[in-house]
Design a protein around this motif. Structure first.
Motif, PDB file in Angstrom:
ATOM      1  N   LYS A  38       0.567  -0.676  -0.238  1.00  0.00           N
ATOM      2  CA  LYS A  38      -0.151   0.021  -0.236  1.00  0.00           C
ATOM      3  C   LYS A  38       0.336   1.914   0.054  1.00  0.00           C
ATOM      4  N   ASP A  39       1.825   1.188   0.114  1.00  0.00           N
ATOM      5  CA  ASP A  39       3.156   2.282   0.547  1.00  0.00           C
ATOM      6  C   ASP A  39       3.750   2.597  -0.951  1.00  0.00           C
ATOM      7  N   SER A  40       3.663   1.598  -1.664  1.00  0.00           N
ATOM      8  CA  SER A  40       4.028   1.956  -3.124  1.00  0.00           C
ATOM      9  C   SER A  40       3.188   2.625  -4.407  1.00  0.00           C
ATOM     10  N   TYR A  41       2.119   1.814  -4.218  1.00  0.00           N
ATOM     11  CA  TYR A  41       1.572   2.371  -4.672  1.00  0.00           C
ATOM     12  C   TYR A  41      -0.190   3.318  -4.948  1.00  0.00           C
ATOM     13  N   SER A  42      -0.549   4.449  -5.368  1.00  0.00           N
ATOM     14  CA  SER A  42      -0.940   5.460  -5.156  1.00  0.00           C
ATOM     15  C   SER A  42      -2.764   4.782  -5.540  1.00  0.00           C
ATOM     16  N   VAL A  43      -2.690   4.605  -6.511  1.00  0.00           N
ATOM     17  CA  VAL A  43      -4.308   3.891  -6.933  1.00  0.00           C
ATOM     18  C   VAL A  43      -4.418   2.785  -7.666  1.00  0.00           C
ATOM     19  N   ASN A  44      -5.136   1.872  -7.537  1.00  0.00           N
ATOM     20  CA  ASN A  44      -5.502   0.685  -8.988  1.00  0.00           C
ATOM     21  C   ASN A  44      -7.152   1.455  -9.877  1.00  0.00           C
ATOM     22  N   LEU A  45      -6.518   1.619 -11.296  1.00  0.00           N
ATOM     23  CA  LEU A  45      -7.624   1.357 -11.832  1.00  0.00           C
ATOM     24  C   LEU A  45      -7.285   0.274 -12.745  1.00  0.00           C
ATOM     25  N   TYR A  70      -2.284  -1.115 -11.385  1.00  0.00           N
ATOM     26  CA  TYR A  70      -1.478  -0.333  -9.766  1.00  0.00           C
ATOM     27  C   TYR A  70      -0.593   0.860 -10.508  1.00  0.00           C
ATOM     28  N   LEU A  71      -0.628   2.419  -9.753  1.00  0.00           N
ATOM     29  CA  LEU A  71       0.324   3.147  -9.976  1.00  0.00           C
ATOM     30  C   LEU A  71       1.473   3.675  -9.516  1.00  0.00           C
ATOM     31  N   GLY A  72       2.510   3.781  -9.718  1.00  0.00           N
ATOM     32  CA  GLY A  72       3.767   3.817  -8.836  1.00  0.00           C
ATOM     33  C   GLY A  72       3.659   5.123  -8.221  1.00  0.00           C
ATOM     34  N   LYS A  73       4.298   4.723  -6.487  1.00  0.00           N
ATOM     35  CA  LYS A  73       4.178   6.105  -6.069  1.00  0.00           C
ATOM     36  C   LYS A  73       5.947   6.424  -5.724  1.00  0.00           C
ATOM     37  N   THR A  74       5.987   7.333  -6.053  1.00  0.00           N
ATOM     38  CA  THR A  74       7.596   8.132  -5.839  1.00  0.00           C
ATOM     39  C   THR A  74       8.185   8.345  -4.377  1.00  0.00           C
ATOM     40  N   ILE A  75       8.863   7.202  -3.665  1.00  0.00           N
ATOM     41  CA  ILE A  75       8.837   6.672  -2.212  1.00  0.00           C
ATOM     42  C   ILE A  75      10.564   7.440  -2.032  1.00  0.00           C
ATOM     43  N   GLY A  76      10.451   8.969  -1.046  1.00  0.00           N
ATOM     44  CA  GLY A  76      11.513   9.426   0.090  1.00  0.00           C
ATOM     45  C   GLY A  76      11.520  10.556  -0.852  1.00  0.00           C
ATOM     46  N   PRO A  85       7.620   1.381 -10.776  1.00  0.00           N
ATOM     47  CA  PRO A  85       7.207   1.367 -12.033  1.00  0.00           C
ATOM     48  C   PRO A  85       5.848   1.084 -11.000  1.00  0.00           C
ATOM     49  N   ASN A  86       4.568   1.149 -12.696  1.00  0.00           N
ATOM     50  CA  ASN A  86       3.416   0.774 -12.160  1.00  0.00           C
ATOM     51  C   ASN A  86       3.238  -0.279 -12.742  1.00  0.00           C
ATOM     52  N   ALA A  87       2.289  -1.356 -12.081  1.00  0.00           N
ATOM     53  CA  ALA A  87       2.076  -2.850 -11.646  1.00  0.00           C
ATOM     54  C   ALA A  87       1.335  -3.054 -12.851  1.00  0.00           C
ATOM     55  N   GLY A  88       1.327  -3.345 -13.897  1.00  0.00           N
ATOM     56  CA  GLY A  88      -0.196  -4.274 -14.821  1.00  0.00           C
ATOM     57  C   GLY A  88       0.097  -5.611 -14.730  1.00  0.00           C
ATOM     58  N   PHE A  89      -1.153  -6.030 -15.067  1.00  0.00           N
ATOM     59  CA  PHE A  89      -2.186  -7.321 -15.252  1.00  0.00           C
ATOM     60  C   PHE A  89      -2.581  -7.682 -15.705  1.00  0.00           C
ATOM     61  N   ILE A  90      -2.809  -8.605 -16.287  1.00  0.00           N
ATOM     62  CA  ILE A  90      -3.872  -9.446 -17.422  1.00  0.00           C
ATOM     63  C   ILE A  90      -4.484 -10.308 -16.551  1.00  0.00           C
ATOM     64  N   PRO A  91      -5.859 -10.220 -15.832  1.00  0.00           N
ATOM     65  CA  PRO A  91      -6.762 -11.055 -15.028  1.00  0.00           C
ATOM     66  C   PRO A  91      -7.118 -12.503 -16.759  1.00  0.00           C
ATOM     67  N   LEU A  92      -6.978 -13.478 -15.624  1.00  0.00           N
ATOM     68  CA  LEU A  92      -7.527 -14.869 -15.914  1.00  0.00           C
ATOM     69  C   LEU A  92      -8.350 -15.166 -15.801  1.00  0.00           C
ATOM     70  N   ALA A  93      -9.574 -14.812 -15.535  1.00  0.00           N
ATOM     71  CA  ALA A  93     -10.455 -16.395 -14.539  1.00  0.00           C
ATOM     72  C   ALA A  93     -12.073 -16.368 -15.147  1.00  0.00           C
ATOM     73  N   ALA A  94     -12.212 -17.138 -13.853  1.00  0.00           N
ATOM     74  CA  ALA A  94     -13.523 -17.605 -13.657  1.00  0.00           C
ATOM     75  C   ALA A  94     -14.064 -17.075 -13.018  1.00  0.00           C
ATOM     76  N   THR A  95     -15.543 -16.446 -13.092  1.00  0.00           N
ATOM     77  CA  THR A  95     -16.160 -15.515 -12.620  1.00  0.00           C
ATOM     78  C   THR A  95     -17.756 -16.223 -12.358  1.00  0.00           C
ATOM     79  N   GLY A  96     -17.838 -16.109 -10.910  1.00  0.00           N
ATOM     80  CA  GLY A  96     -19.546 -16.462 -10.891  1.00  0.00           C
ATOM     81  C   GLY A  96     -19.891 -15.152  -9.577  1.00  0.00           C
ATOM     82  N   GLN A  97     -21.776 -15.777 -10.261  1.00  0.00           N
ATOM     83  CA  GLN A  97     -22.686 -14.612  -9.104  1.00  0.00           C
ATOM     84  C   GLN A  97     -24.289 -15.345  -9.014  1.00  0.00           C
ATOM     85  N   TYR A  98     -23.977 -14.551  -7.521  1.00  0.00           N
ATOM     86  CA  TYR A  98     -25.514 -15.686  -7.201  1.00  0.00           C
ATOM     87  C   TYR A  98     -26.432 -13.747  -6.869  1.00  0.00           C
ATOM     88  N   SER A  99     -27.494 -13.894  -6.945  1.00  0.00           N
ATOM     89  CA  SER A  99     -28.101 -12.934  -7.181  1.00  0.00           C
ATOM     90  C   SER A  99     -28.887 -13.358  -5.831  1.00  0.00           C
TER      91      SER A  99
END
Length: 164
Positions: A38-45, A70-76, A85-99
């Motif tokens: 949490k101290d290394s990144y400012s926001v997740n988009l 995850y957008l990286g912060k300037t530390i110090g 540096p920013n950390a980008g990911f491509i998720p590959l996942a199963a999803t489920g939803q119960y109403s």
């Protein structure tokens, strides 16, 4: 990783074989980083794409992907500072939803997040429980996203999906 891919493929095949109709979802999310980094990144988009089938009364399952960063912060400060540096990911996942009702739902995404950022980095196990409000055309949700591999990169997110 093979088990995760096979599980996602099984959910996809089961839903395709048994479902009468499906929903395509396109959305976006924003979140606040938590946990180990949490101290290394400012926001997740990110942007989300999913396809789900109605597999039972009030339950849908399918596959999801997209891009999250995850957008990286300037530390110090001064001479001793460095930019994470920013950390980008491509998720590959199963999803489920119960109403729970016509308007409220519980959901979860489980899979693998492939590292797509600059520099060295690894992917990891992806999990995201969600709670939200839905209509026939859209849904709004709150969730906790975690990507685990030698520590957990996580965030509390707010997301919006448009249903086609």
């Amino acid at each position: 990783m093979k088990k995760i891919i096979l599980s996602a493929a099984a959910v996809f095949a089961f839903g395709f074989a048994n479902a009468q109709e499906g929903n395509f979802k396109l959305g976006a999310h924003v979140g606040l980083p938590m946990g180990d980094f949490k101290d290394s990144y400012s926001v997740n988009l990110g942007a989300d794409v999913a396809y789900v089938w109605n597999v039972a009364d009030k339950f849908s399952a399918g596959v999801t992907t997209g891009y999250t960063t995850y957008l990286g912060k300037t530390i110090g400060s001064g001479v001793g500072s460095f930019e994470v540096p920013n950390a980008g990911f491509i998720p590959l996942a199963a999803t489920g939803q119960y109403s729970i009702s016509d308007d409220l739902f519980l959901g979860a995404d489980l899979g693998y997040a492939i590292y797509a950022g600059s520099g060295d980095g690894d992917g990891g196990f992806l999990y995201q429980p969600k709670f939200g409000y839905q209509t026939e055309k859209f849904e709004v949700y709150a969730g906790y996203k975690g990507i685990s591999n030698n520590g957990t990169l996580s965030s509390i997110n707010l997301g919006f999906n448009y249903k086609f």
